[in-house]
Motif scaffolding. Structure first.
Motif, PDB file in Angstrom:
ATOM      1  N   CYS A 168       0.778  -1.187   0.038  1.00 41.72           N
ATOM      2  CA  CYS A 168       0.091   0.131  -0.054  1.00 41.72           C
ATOM      3  C   CYS A 168       0.921   1.432  -0.050  1.00 41.72           C
ATOM      4  O   CYS A 168       0.332   2.195  -0.533  1.00 41.72           O
ATOM      5  N   GLU A 169       1.819   1.282   0.870  1.00 41.23           N
ATOM      6  CA  GLU A 169       2.965   2.260   0.628  1.00 41.23           C
ATOM      7  C   GLU A 169       3.459   2.590  -0.546  1.00 41.23           C
ATOM      8  O   GLU A 169       3.609   3.800  -1.020  1.00 41.23           O
ATOM      9  N   VAL A 170       3.959   1.685  -1.402  1.00 41.89           N
ATOM     10  CA  VAL A 170       4.476   1.731  -2.717  1.00 41.89           C
ATOM     11  C   VAL A 170       3.442   2.362  -3.590  1.00 41.89           C
ATOM     12  O   VAL A 170       3.593   3.300  -4.468  1.00 41.89           O
ATOM     13  N   LYS A 203      -7.381 -11.655  -4.549  1.00 43.53           N
ATOM     14  CA  LYS A 203      -6.373 -10.595  -4.657  1.00 43.53           C
ATOM     15  C   LYS A 203      -7.079  -9.096  -4.688  1.00 43.53           C
ATOM     16  O   LYS A 203      -8.070  -9.091  -5.113  1.00 43.53           O
ATOM     17  N   ALA A 204      -6.065  -8.368  -4.464  1.00 46.18           N
ATOM     18  CA  ALA A 204      -6.718  -6.755  -4.390  1.00 46.18           C
ATOM     19  C   ALA A 204      -5.470  -5.946  -5.105  1.00 46.18           C
ATOM     20  O   ALA A 204      -4.455  -6.161  -4.795  1.00 46.18           O
ATOM     21  N   CYS A 205      -6.082  -5.054  -5.780  1.00 49.58           N
ATOM     22  CA  CYS A 205      -4.998  -4.408  -6.677  1.00 49.58           C
ATOM     23  C   CYS A 205      -5.263  -2.847  -6.551  1.00 49.58           C
ATOM     24  O   CYS A 205      -6.642  -2.248  -6.153  1.00 49.58           O
ATOM     25  N   GLY A 206      -4.425  -2.163  -6.641  1.00 47.40           N
ATOM     26  CA  GLY A 206      -4.452  -0.722  -6.672  1.00 47.40           C
ATOM     27  C   GLY A 206      -5.165   0.175  -5.570  1.00 47.40           C
ATOM     28  O   GLY A 206      -4.992  -0.136  -4.460  1.00 47.40           O
ATOM     29  N   PRO A 207      -6.026   1.068  -5.937  1.00 49.70           N
ATOM     30  CA  PRO A 207      -6.953   1.828  -4.857  1.00 49.70           C
ATOM     31  C   PRO A 207      -7.800   0.707  -3.970  1.00 49.70           C
ATOM     32  O   PRO A 207      -8.063   1.043  -2.888  1.00 49.70           O
ATOM     33  N   ILE A 208      -8.246  -0.405  -4.492  1.00 48.65           N
ATOM     34  CA  ILE A 208      -8.835  -1.251  -3.747  1.00 48.65           C
ATOM     35  C   ILE A 208      -8.137  -1.663  -2.711  1.00 48.65           C
ATOM     36  O   ILE A 208      -8.506  -1.851  -1.376  1.00 48.65           O
ATOM     37  N   LEU A 209      -6.849  -1.950  -2.865  1.00 49.33           N
ATOM     38  CA  LEU A 209      -5.763  -2.444  -1.882  1.00 49.33           C
ATOM     39  C   LEU A 209      -5.430  -1.261  -0.841  1.00 49.33           C
ATOM     40  O   LEU A 209      -5.528  -1.637   0.302  1.00 49.33           O
TER      41      LEU A 209
END
Length: 265
Positions: A168-170, A203-209
């Protein structure tokens, strides 16, 4: 009739003798306190309380995160839910057992310390007493090895949550970078083996994560797992102190029993 000065002197002597006797009694009692076992008991109670309390709440939060974001089908995480529920019952048992075991070890510390310093007579160095001390030495060694495994196991969810948080920090740091969109950065929980590979979405990606990382459940579960891991480490240290104290006391009792046996002849 005794002179008044002699009577006062005798009274002062008696009072000083009483004070000296009381002081010697206090020193003798303080000498029988097993300070190592006392410190280990406090540390053990604190560590087990942190591990059990924080671990129980963190497991509940983990199930909620998985159900809401990574495994929307109940059948996919049914086995995981049962395992976590079983682990929570195990936590109840661990808390109850170590509360009782800590009290017993503290009592055993008073027992062996009194025997080593000969505060309460020769009956403390009997074969039965040495057998009880030896049993606690062996049991404490076994529990110490077991808690090393618990400490290692408690570090696994910390590692998993740390990976999610660092991802998330990345994503946050790449929001201003147009060449690398954050949607391509994902976390797949299925790779950890806690849910099957056919779990949806898994899995979760991008803004969702990023939204998952900003939830209170994720924040609380992550930090509670850290505290639970620290509690397990504190319990390991407490058991190591118990090991050293009980081993030393048992060795001294064994030596004193041989010494007493030889002096009888």
């Amino acid at each position: 009739m005794k002179p008044a000065m002699e009577t006062a002197a005798e009274e002062n002597a008696e009072q000083s003798q009483e004070k000296k006797g009381c002081f010697e009694c206090c020193i003798k009692c303080l000498g029988g306190v097993p300070y190592a076992s006392l410190v280990a008991t406090i540390l053990c109670f604190s560590g087990v309380a942190l591990f059990c309390g924080c671990g129980h709440v963190a497991l509940t939060g983990t199930v909620s995160i998985l159900e809401q974001h990574f495994s929307t089908t109940a059948s996919d995480h049914a086995l995981l839910s049962e395992v976590i529920q079983l682990m929570q019952y195990v936590i109840y048992g661990i808390a109850s057992f170590f509360f009782l075991y800590g009290i017993i070890l503290l009592a055993e510390g008073f027992y062996t310390t009194s025997a080593v310093k000969e505060l309460h007579g020769e009956f403390k160095t009997t074969a039965c007493g040495r057998c009880i001390s030896g049993m606690f030495v062996f049991l404490t060694y076994v529990l110490g090895v077991a808690w090393l495994g618990v400490f290692g196991f408690s570090a696994v969810p910390v590692f998993m949550f740390y990976n999610i948080w660092s991802t998330c920090e990345v994503i946050k740091s790449l929001q201003t970078n147009v060449t690398v969109p954050g949607d391509q950065i994902c976390v797949d929980i299925r790779q950890y083996g806690i849910i099957p590979w056919n779990a949806v979405p898994g899995k979760a990606c991008g803004p969702i994560l990023e939204n998952i990382c900003n939830t209170n459940e994720f924040y609380m579960s992550y930090h509670l797992f850290i505290v639970a891991c620290a509690g397990a480490g504190a319990t390991v240290i407490a058991l190591l102190i118990y090991m050293m104290a009980t081993t030393y006391n048992y060795a001294v009792l064994k030596f004193k029993s041989r010494e007493d046996c030889c002096t009888k002849f």
